[in-house]
Design a protein around this motif. Structure first.
Motif, PDB file in Angstrom:
ATOM      1  N   LYS A  76      31.749  35.798  33.066  1.00 49.74           N
ATOM      2  CA  LYS A  76      33.046  36.049  33.700  1.00 49.74           C
ATOM      3  C   LYS A  76      34.115  36.354  32.655  1.00 49.74           C
ATOM      4  O   LYS A  76      34.901  37.291  32.804  1.00 49.74           O
ATOM      5  CB  LYS A  76      33.475  34.832  34.518  1.00 49.74           C
ATOM      6  N   ARG A 113      27.136  40.405  39.491  1.00 43.62           N
ATOM      7  CA  ARG A 113      28.337  39.866  40.126  1.00 43.62           C
ATOM      8  C   ARG A 113      29.572  40.203  39.297  1.00 43.62           C
ATOM      9  O   ARG A 113      30.654  40.456  39.847  1.00 43.62           O
ATOM     10  CB  ARG A 113      28.201  38.355  40.291  1.00 43.62           C
ATOM     11  N   ASN A 114      29.405  40.204  37.983  1.00 45.40           N
ATOM     12  CA  ASN A 114      30.528  40.504  37.093  1.00 45.40           C
ATOM     13  C   ASN A 114      30.584  41.965  36.667  1.00 45.40           C
ATOM     14  O   ASN A 114      31.359  42.325  35.787  1.00 45.40           O
ATOM     15  CB  ASN A 114      30.461  39.600  35.857  1.00 45.40           C
ATOM     16  N   GLU A 411      38.394  37.351  41.665  1.00 43.86           N
ATOM     17  CA  GLU A 411      37.407  36.349  42.011  1.00 43.86           C
ATOM     18  C   GLU A 411      36.480  36.975  43.054  1.00 43.86           C
ATOM     19  O   GLU A 411      36.748  38.065  43.561  1.00 43.86           O
ATOM     20  CB  GLU A 411      38.088  35.098  42.593  1.00 43.86           C
ATOM     21  N   SER A 412      35.383  36.294  43.383  1.00 42.91           N
ATOM     22  CA  SER A 412      34.436  36.866  44.340  1.00 42.91           C
ATOM     23  C   SER A 412      35.087  37.109  45.698  1.00 42.91           C
ATOM     24  O   SER A 412      34.765  38.076  46.391  1.00 42.91           O
ATOM     25  CB  SER A 412      33.223  35.939  44.490  1.00 42.91           C
ATOM     26  N   GLU A 415      37.447  40.385  45.599  1.00 42.73           N
ATOM     27  CA  GLU A 415      36.803  41.478  44.873  1.00 42.73           C
ATOM     28  C   GLU A 415      37.168  42.854  45.413  1.00 42.73           C
ATOM     29  O   GLU A 415      37.327  43.806  44.654  1.00 42.73           O
ATOM     30  CB  GLU A 415      35.282  41.299  44.937  1.00 42.73           C
TER      31      GLU A 415
END
Length: 451
Positions: A76, A113-114, A411-412, A415
């Protein structure tokens, strides 16, 4: 050119003139069944992503094998500082605790995810032939085959780095055949990934073994999808050495990246300015060593002190924020982008910054509006404080600060910014002087209007 006399940074961390005749790589064609590459692939000496877009690695190394619990936050933070890729240290279980298949799957998930391209490397080969306990490339291939199932289908997001620094300063004469054999075994097993191969001589190739045999190795890959990686430490202490080595590859249209380098080392003082400038001029990738956790006398190679992104070292500030650095030059892989502009806002953006000022402390509420016609999936907002403000707490985003420069990233749950839609985040901070509103904002590198 001086030999590298000390162990490479990767190994130290664990204890805390043209090319020879070969078919022209630019003209060699891959097997018919892999013409439509499923993921990253090499074309005319360039690394392309699955959409056929040119991709230049701009990132750092992270020592997952020794610090597995640090990986989610490290990725992250590395992304928030602008990187588009990360080279992750794995262990085959021969020298260090094995990185199991489930762990590798989790790493790939975190990379995706990142929105980071994952370069996965097997580290137990470091210094084979000279370093006690080091294993061969053949043994590294055994490891890759054992985790094949979790890598299948990830060709768009993962580059497989066969083995870190696979020879020391002894026995490197078999590097060419051993590398060819390793590639052949992986291709025969169905690996369609871009494969990255490290140089011998602790990665620094002072004998020019990789340089002079790279054409042979590339031509022996039936998919023509191999990238070469040079590690630049004390052997590369002048701009002349850096440029000569890299130019030998690019002039032959052979893909090359700087897989490791630092701003200092026990074997000499690498010219990091020349390395980064040459990489930018030639459009080739680099991956600095390393995020945090170095030991064995090279602790100065930590970019983040004790894995804390708010405490970047001199080296960390140099590689992320300096000339030709990551923040300035990294471009996200288009496979992570919903819109057509490879990480742009898809049209435009507007930012509202509402300041609540109480003298020596303040709150700020920030709203980003996507004024474009396509959704933005994954974002970073760059701006500069106008005075001596310091970030304290942030909500609905992750933020880092270097000097007056601030970068906030999603943040998720924040996004996606729909076309015509907004996301908001906030933070509080302290100040020794008068607070004010930043003069400008950039979303994923695109300037925004203010409102």
């Amino acid at each position: 050119m001086r030999r590298r006399l000390a162990t490479a940074a990767g190994a130290l961390l664990a204890i805390a003139a043209s090319l020879l005749a070969a078919p022209s790589p630019a003209q060699a064609q891959p097997r018919a069944e892999t013409q439509a590459a499923p993921g990253f692939h090499v074309s005319d000496g360039r690394l392309l992503d699955a959409n056929g877009k040119d991709f230049v690695l701009r990132g750092v190394n992270h020592a997952h094998a020794w610090y597995p619990t640090r990986t989610p936050q490290a990725l992250k933070d590395i992304k928030a500082l602008g990187a588009n890729s990360v080279r992750v240290v794995l262990a085959t279980g021969d020298r260090w605790t094995r990185t199991e298949a489930a762990d590798v799957a989790a790493i790939v998930t975190e990379c995706k995810r990142n929105r980071l391209v994952c370069v996965l490397e097997a580290h137990d080969t470091t210094g084979y032939g000279e370093q006690a306990g080091a294993v061969s490339l053949a043994r590294a291939v055994d490891y890759w085959l054992s985790i094949k199932d979790v890598l299948r289908g990830q060709e768009k997001y993962v580059v497989v780095n066969l083995g870190n620094e696979p020879y020391g300063n002894s026995g490197y004469g078999t590097w060419t055949s051993d590398t060819q054999n390793a590639i052949a075994r992986l291709r025969d097993a169905g690996f369609g990934h871009t494969l990255m191969v490290d140089a011998p001589n602790w990665g620094q190739d002072w004998t020019f073994t990789m340089r002079d045999n790279a054409g042979k190795v590339f031509a022996a890959d039936p998919d023509r999808n191999t990238v070469f990686s040079i590690h630049m430490y004390g052997v590369f202490d002048t701009a002349t050495e850096v440029n000569d080595y890299l130019n030998r590859f690019t002039s032959q249209r052979l893909p090359i990246v700087v897989g490791e380098f630092g701003n200092d080392h026990s074997d000499g003082n690498p010219d990091e300015d020349a390395i980064m400038a040459a990489a930018q001029r030639l459009g080739i990738g680099y991956l600095g060593w390393s995020w945090s956790g170095n030991g064995g006398g090279v602790e100065y190679l930590d970019m983040a002190t004790d894995f804390d992104a708010s405490r970047l070292s001199t080296w960390g500030r140099r590689i992320f924020d300096g000339s030709d650095g990551i923040r300035q030059t990294a471009r996200e892989a288009s496979v992570f982008t919903s819109g057509p502009d490879d990480g742009s806002t898809g049209g435009g953006c507007a930012v509202s910054y509402r300041l609540s000022d109480w003298g020596n402390w303040f709150n700020a509420d920030v709203t980003i509006r996507n004024t474009g016609t396509t959704a933005v999936k994954g974002w970073r907002l760059d701006f500069a404080f106008p005075g001596d403000q310091r970030l304290n707490q942030t909500w609905n985003a992750r933020a880092t600060q270097q000097g007056t420069q601030v970068r906030a990233a999603n943040e998720s749950w924040t996004e996606t910014i729909p076309a015509g839609g907004t996301v908001s985040f906030g933070f509080n901070g302290s100040s020794a002087g008068t607070n004010g509103v930043p003069a400008s904002f950039a979303l994923n590198g695109t300037s925004c209007t203010t409102s």
